[in-house]
Motif scaffolding. Structure first.
Motif, PDB file in Angstrom:
ATOM      1  N   LEU A  66       0.825  -1.209   0.000  1.00 30.66           N
ATOM      2  CA  LEU A  66       0.000   0.000   0.000  1.00 30.66           C
ATOM      3  C   LEU A  66       0.858   1.258   0.000  1.00 30.66           C
ATOM      4  O   LEU A  66       0.523   2.247  -0.657  1.00 30.66           O
ATOM      5  N   GLU A  67       1.977   1.237   0.724  1.00 26.07           N
ATOM      6  CA  GLU A  67       2.884   2.387   0.731  1.00 26.07           C
ATOM      7  C   GLU A  67       3.527   2.583  -0.638  1.00 26.07           C
ATOM      8  O   GLU A  67       3.685   3.715  -1.094  1.00 26.07           O
ATOM      9  N   ASP A  68       3.890   1.488  -1.299  1.00 25.03           N
ATOM     10  CA  ASP A  68       4.474   1.577  -2.640  1.00 25.03           C
ATOM     11  C   ASP A  68       3.506   2.210  -3.633  1.00 25.03           C
ATOM     12  O   ASP A  68       3.922   2.891  -4.572  1.00 25.03           O
ATOM     13  N   ALA A  69       2.213   2.002  -3.426  1.00 23.14           N
ATOM     14  CA  ALA A  69       1.184   2.562  -4.308  1.00 23.14           C
ATOM     15  C   ALA A  69       0.715   3.940  -3.838  1.00 23.14           C
ATOM     16  O   ALA A  69      -0.223   4.498  -4.391  1.00 23.14           O
ATOM     17  N   ASP A  70       1.368   4.476  -2.821  1.00 16.43           N
ATOM     18  CA  ASP A  70       0.998   5.769  -2.233  1.00 16.43           C
ATOM     19  C   ASP A  70      -0.455   5.792  -1.755  1.00 16.43           C
ATOM     20  O   ASP A  70      -1.125   6.831  -1.824  1.00 16.43           O
ATOM     21  N   ALA A  71      -0.948   4.666  -1.286  1.00 19.56           N
ATOM     22  CA  ALA A  71      -2.306   4.582  -0.767  1.00 19.56           C
ATOM     23  C   ALA A  71      -2.334   4.726   0.751  1.00 19.56           C
ATOM     24  O   ALA A  71      -3.376   4.983   1.338  1.00 19.56           O
TER      25      ALA A  71
END
Length: 90
Positions: A66-71
Motif C-alpha cells: 500500500l505504501e508503494d502505491a501511495d495509498a
C-alpha cells in the motif's frame, strides 16, 4: 424518467470507484488492510493485525504494498517512537 435517475447513481459509483483504483489489483490482504484503515482513521501495525485477524507478517507485507502505491502514509507515534501509525491517503 427512471433511466435519468439511474445515471447519476452510476456516475457517483464511478467516482467512488476511482478512489480505490490504486489497490484493485493488490492481494486480498492489502485490500482488507485498506478497508479497515478507511473505517478507522489511524492504526498501528499491531492494531491492524488484531482488527483484521491477519498475521503481523501479512499485515507488514500489505502495508508495504500500500505504501508503494501511495495509498497509505506512515508516521512515528508520538506516544511510542518504536511504533508507526498508518493512515489511508486515497
Amino acid at each position: 424518467m427512471s433511466t435519468s435517475e439511474a445515471r447519476p447513481a452510476d456516475a457517483s459509483e464511478e467516482t467512488t470507484g476511482d478512489r480505490w483504483t490504486p489497490i484493485r489489483e493488490m492481494p486480498p490482504s492489502a485490500k482488507l488492510v485498506a478497508k479497515v484503515l478507511d473505517y478507522e482513521d489511524t492504526m498501528t501495525q499491531s492494531q491492524l493485525a488484531e482488527e483484521t485477524l491477519l498475521p503481523s507478517r501479512t499485515v507488514r507485507y500489505a502495508l508495504s504494498r500500500l505504501e508503494d502505491a501511495d495509498a497509505v502514509d506512515s508516521r512515528f507515534s508520538f506516544t511510542d517512537a518504536r511504533k508507526r501509525i498508518y493512515t489511508l491517503t486515497i
